[in-house]
Structure formats: structure tokens, C-alpha cells
Design an enzyme around this catalytic site. Structure first.
Site, PDB file in Angstrom:
ATOM      1  N   LYS A  28       0.852  -1.185   0.000  1.00  0.00           N
ATOM      2  CA  LYS A  28       0.000   0.000   0.000  1.00  0.00           C
ATOM      3  C   LYS A  28       0.892   1.241   0.000  1.00  0.00           C
ATOM      4  CE  LYS A  28      -4.301   0.788   2.538  1.00  0.00           C
ATOM      5  NZ  LYS A  28      -4.856   0.717   3.889  1.00  0.00           N
ATOM      6  N   VAL A  29       0.636   2.148  -0.923  1.00  0.00           N
ATOM      7  CA  VAL A  29       1.423   3.394  -0.970  1.00  0.00           C
ATOM      8  C   VAL A  29       0.460   4.575  -0.980  1.00  0.00           C
ATOM      9  CG1 VAL A  29       3.327   2.297  -2.268  1.00  0.00           C
ATOM     10  CG2 VAL A  29       1.536   3.499  -3.520  1.00  0.00           C
TER      11      VAL A  29
END
Ligand code: E4P
Length: 217
Positions: free
Chosen positions: A83-84
Site C-alpha cells: 500500500k502506498v
């Protein structure tokens, strides 16, 4: 529509997985920080339980740091999704990690323009936060409508993961709009089961059955 639970709590995940309706898990730094033990071991356990996509978020804010942490997260288990955040470095990292075949979930998305950037960068999932938009008097579900329409126009394969769901209406609306996934806390998934007429109806069926056959069974 797939249903993910938004938690790092192993017990809650085990309980929901046993029901057979859980497709994946999302976590964020706030959720993982609440749980005892090592976060990587916890993520590994979660993957073993759910055997579906499990998002673990980078906390680096620069491209190199995100790539390094992204690789570490991806190594935990084949089900891990990196997840970014939706920043310039986050989008760059999404493009690079996706190019290596690592699934990426772009988070903290609050506009259709941001969702478009995530799709263009090859994100597997994009996470628009409906509850946090509602909190600031902006209709979160309108954003979902826009993103679904845009992705359909161009046949983007990025899945719309409706995040920050606070109540069952968010989930029903997301399903009506054709969103791919909802992620919500365990209590919101629990609430999907509840209807007073189900409880009253079951109680009456059992009472009537017991009156007629109770003594004979
Ligand atoms: C999404 O992946 C986030 O973890 C989450 O849905 C945020 O929800 P909140 O706004 O209820 O904290």
C-alpha cells in the site's frame, strides 16, 4: 462485490474468515500499531488465515524508501499487497512495483483525478476513503460513482476498493454503483447480518415448532 476487513486484529480476522465471506484484509499503520507482537509476523499470520489479498502499508515518504519497504512487505507472503499513499513518490513507486509484478494498493485517495493517476500507474487497487469525505461534509459515494464511471470508460483493470466504510449503507451503495470491493471494520461487517425481523421471525419459528414437536424430539 468482494468484502475485505479493515483491521490488524488476528482474532477478528479468524472469526470473520470462519464465516466464509471474507475475501481479503486491509491494514494501515494506525491499525497495525494497535496490535501486540511483530507487525511482519502478524501480517504473515493474516495471510495464512485469509489466503487472499492483504494490504500492508509503507511508511517511507520518499521513492527509494517506498521501494525498499515495498520489497520487504512483498516478501512476507505471496498474498501481500503493497500500500502506498497518493503522492508523487507514491505514484512513482506504484508504477515501479507494479512493473515488477508486485500488486499495489494506492491509498488516501480523495478525488477522481487522484484515482485516475493510480490507474495510470498500474495500481491493482485504488482506495477512495468515503467515510473521511463524509466527515468533512462531502458525499463520499459521489466519488465512487465518478471513479467507477471513469474506469469503465477506459477499461482500466484497477479495482475500486471502497475504504473508510463506516456503516452498511456505504456497502450497499458501493455495490449498487458497481465498486469492486468494500473494506470495513469488523463491527460494520457484523452489522450486515442484523435485522430485527430475522431475529423475531426465527424466535417465532422455533417457539411454534417447540409447541408442536418439542416434547417428541
Ligand atoms: C483503508 O485501507 C483504510 O485503512 C481505512 O479504510 C481507513 O478508514 P478510517 O477512515 O475509518 O480510518
Amino acid at each position: 462485490m468482494k468484502l475485505f476487513v479493515d483491521t490488524g486484529n488476528i482474532k477478528d480476522i479468524e472469526t470473520l474468515a470462519a464465516l466464509g465471506i471474507l475475501d481479503g484484509v486491509t491494514t494501515n499503520p494506525t491499525l497495525l500499531a494497535k496490535e501486540p507482537g511483530d507487525y511482519k509476523e502478524n501480517l504473515k499470520k493474516i495471510c495464512t488465515i485469509v489466503k487472499g489479498p492483504v494490504s500492508g502499508e509503507v511508511v517511507a515518504t520518499d521513492f527509494d524508501g517506498m521501494i525498499r519497504q515495498g520489497h520487504d512487505i512483498a516478501k512476507i507472503d505471496e498474498h501481500m499487497v503493497v500500500k502506498v499513499p497518493l503522492t508523487r513518490d507514491g505514484i512513482r513507486a506504484c508504477k515501479a512495483l507494479s512493473g515488477e509484478g508486485i500488486p499495489v494498493n494506492v491509498t488516501l485517495v480523495f478525488s477522481a483525478a487522484q484515482a485516475l493517476l493510480a490507474a495510470k500507474a498500474g495500481a491493482t487497487f485504488v482506495s477512495p476513503f468515503v467515510g473521511r469525505l463524509d466527515d468533512v461534509a462531502t458525499n463520499g459515494m459521489e466519488l465512487i460513482r465518478d471513479i467507477v464511471e471513469i474506469f469503465d470508460n477506459y477499461e482500466f483493470t484497477t479495482e475500486v476498493l471502497v475504504a473508510s466504510c463506516r456503516h452498511p449503507i456505504h456497502i450497499v451503495e458501493a455495490a449498487r454503483l458497481g465498486a469492486d470491493i468494500c473494506t470495513c471494520p469488523p463491527n460494520v461487517i457484523d452489522a450486515l447480518f442484523n435485522h430485527p425481523l430475522t431475529s423475531i421471525g426465527l424466535e417465532r419459528f422455533l417457539k411454534d415448532w417447540d409447541k408442536a414437536y418439542g416434547a417428541k424430539v
